[in-house]
Scaffold this motif. Structure first.
Motif, mmCIF file in Angstrom:
data_model
loop_
_atom_site.group_PDB
_atom_site.id
_atom_site.type_symbol
_atom_site.label_atom_id
_atom_site.label_comp_id
_atom_site.label_asym_id
_atom_site.label_seq_id
_atom_site.Cartn_x
_atom_site.Cartn_y
_atom_site.Cartn_z
ATOM 1 N N ARG A 158 -19.042 18.134 5.545
ATOM 2 C CA ARG A 158 -20.102 18.929 4.925
ATOM 3 C C ARG A 158 -21.461 18.232 5.073
ATOM 4 N N LEU A 159 -21.473 16.909 4.902
ATOM 5 C CA LEU A 159 -22.726 16.168 5.082
ATOM 6 C C LEU A 159 -23.225 16.259 6.524
ATOM 7 N N ARG A 161 -22.586 18.636 8.586
ATOM 8 C CA ARG A 161 -23.057 19.995 8.841
ATOM 9 C C ARG A 161 -24.499 20.161 8.387
ATOM 10 N N ARG A 162 -24.860 19.575 7.237
ATOM 11 C CA ARG A 162 -26.245 19.675 6.761
ATOM 12 C C ARG A 162 -27.191 18.976 7.733
ATOM 13 N N GLN A 163 -26.741 17.820 8.265
ATOM 14 C CA GLN A 163 -27.588 17.116 9.235
ATOM 15 C C GLN A 163 -27.767 17.945 10.509
ATOM 16 N N GLU A 165 -27.620 21.206 10.675
ATOM 17 C CA GLU A 165 -28.492 22.329 10.355
ATOM 18 C C GLU A 165 -29.958 21.915 10.437
ATOM 19 N N ARG A 166 -30.247 20.656 10.024
ATOM 20 C CA ARG A 166 -31.634 20.180 10.103
ATOM 21 C C ARG A 166 -32.045 19.863 11.543
#
Length: 333
Positions: A158-159, A161-163, A165-166
């Protein structure tokens, strides 16, 4: 024979007690033979002695059985084999004593072998029972650890994935790093839950993990100095500890040594006077003052590290001058 209780075999413990029982049984056999001598037909001088020799061996072991046999043989020779009241040896007496000695030796050796076999079976059953209990405990622990580590993997993904996305350009790099972490976690699981791993010391377990982490994640040659105190840890805490060490080293191997000559890491585990353990993982790399390219992943690694420290109920300090030194203090129990 495995169903027989242990008390049937050598219930008399101790040399003095054993030989005392042998003498008492000899006296019993002699007394019965002497008292009923007029009632016995000729040719049965050893009739009451064979049972007491066998009983002595069963109750007290080979030595007392031999003593009872020797005393019984001399008593039979002197009192019950014609001509009586003499130790003179002729052909007939020699034959009788030879037969007696053969039977006694065979009885004692057979009973002694039987008792040794019984003890071996009992020891094997005890080892199998202990192994069964250990395997059951290990299976429960493995279920618990797999669930926890799968949850850690899910959080890590999940972490990442956020990276992504950025910054979508990091997608392949993030997937490769996640793959390496999951592969390493799988290796550590197989190592720690291998039944043969019970024979390995904590030092050997950690040493294997350090070398595996270097093999999977290091980008170049790195020397590893491993100093582990002679301690013991239950499997669950050892699993968390080695995963913590692996994650700290992963950060060092990936981010500390780009082009660095004489790259070195130190892994030290020591105990203090308060019953706590102190883990030190240090590298001689660039330190925290110079952020490497793509260092965003280091924040993820730090989050994972803090999670493992929390599982150990420990405290962590990090010094980033002249390389990175991470010190984690936690309870051994």
């Amino acid at each position: 024979m495995t169903g027989l209780p242990r008390t049937l075999f050598m219930p008399i413990r101790g040399r003095l007690a054993g030989y005392g029982v042998a003498i008492a049984l000899f006296l019993l056999g002699f007394g019965v033979r002497y008292a009923f001598d007029p009632m016995f037909p000729p040719g049965f001088p050893f009739l009451t002695f064979f049972p007491v020799v066998i009983l002595s061996t069963f109750l007290a072991g080979r030595g007392p059985g031999v003593l009872c046999g020797v005393l019984s043989g001399f008593a039979a020779l002197y009192f019950f084999i014609p001509p009586k009241h003499t130790f003179l040896i002729d052909g007939q007496r020699a034959t009788a004593m030879g037969f007696y000695a053969f039977v006694v030796v065979v009885d004692v050796l057979l009973i002694d072998g039987l008792m040794k076999r019984q003890r071996q079976l009992e020891e094997s059953e005890a080892r199998l029972a202990a192994m069964g209990d250990y395997q059951a405990l290990l299976f429960k622990e493995l279920q618990h650890r797999v669930a926890n580590n799968l949850a850690s993997v899910a959080s890590m993904l999940r972490l990442k994935r956020r990276q992504i996305e950025r910054d979508p350009s990091l997608a392949l790099e993030m997937i490769d790093r996640a793959d390496a972490r999951i592969e390493l976690m799988g290796r550590i699981h197989r190592q720690l839950y291998d039944p043969l791993a019970r024979e390995l010391s904590v030092r050997e377990q950690i040493e294997q993990v350090v070398l595996q982490t270097r093999e999977v994640t290091a980008r170049g040659p790195v020397s590893c100095d491993i100093r582990i105190a002679p301690i013991k840890l239950e499997t669950g805490r050892l699993m968390t500890l080695v995963l913590l060490i692996s994650e700290i080293l992963t950060n060092s191997f990936k981010h500390a040594f780009d082009g660095h000559e004489d790259a070195r890491v130190l892994v030290e585990l020591a105990d203090d006077a308060q019953g706590n353990l102190r883990l030190t993982v240090a590298d001689n790399g660039r330190g925290l003052g110079e952020a490497p390219v793509g260092a965003a992943a280091r924040g993820l690694g730090t989050a994972i590290i803090r999670g493992f420290v929390s599982q150990l109920n420990g405290r962590m300090t990090v010094d980033g001058d002249g390389g990175v030194t991470t010190v984690v203090t936690f309870s051994a129990g």
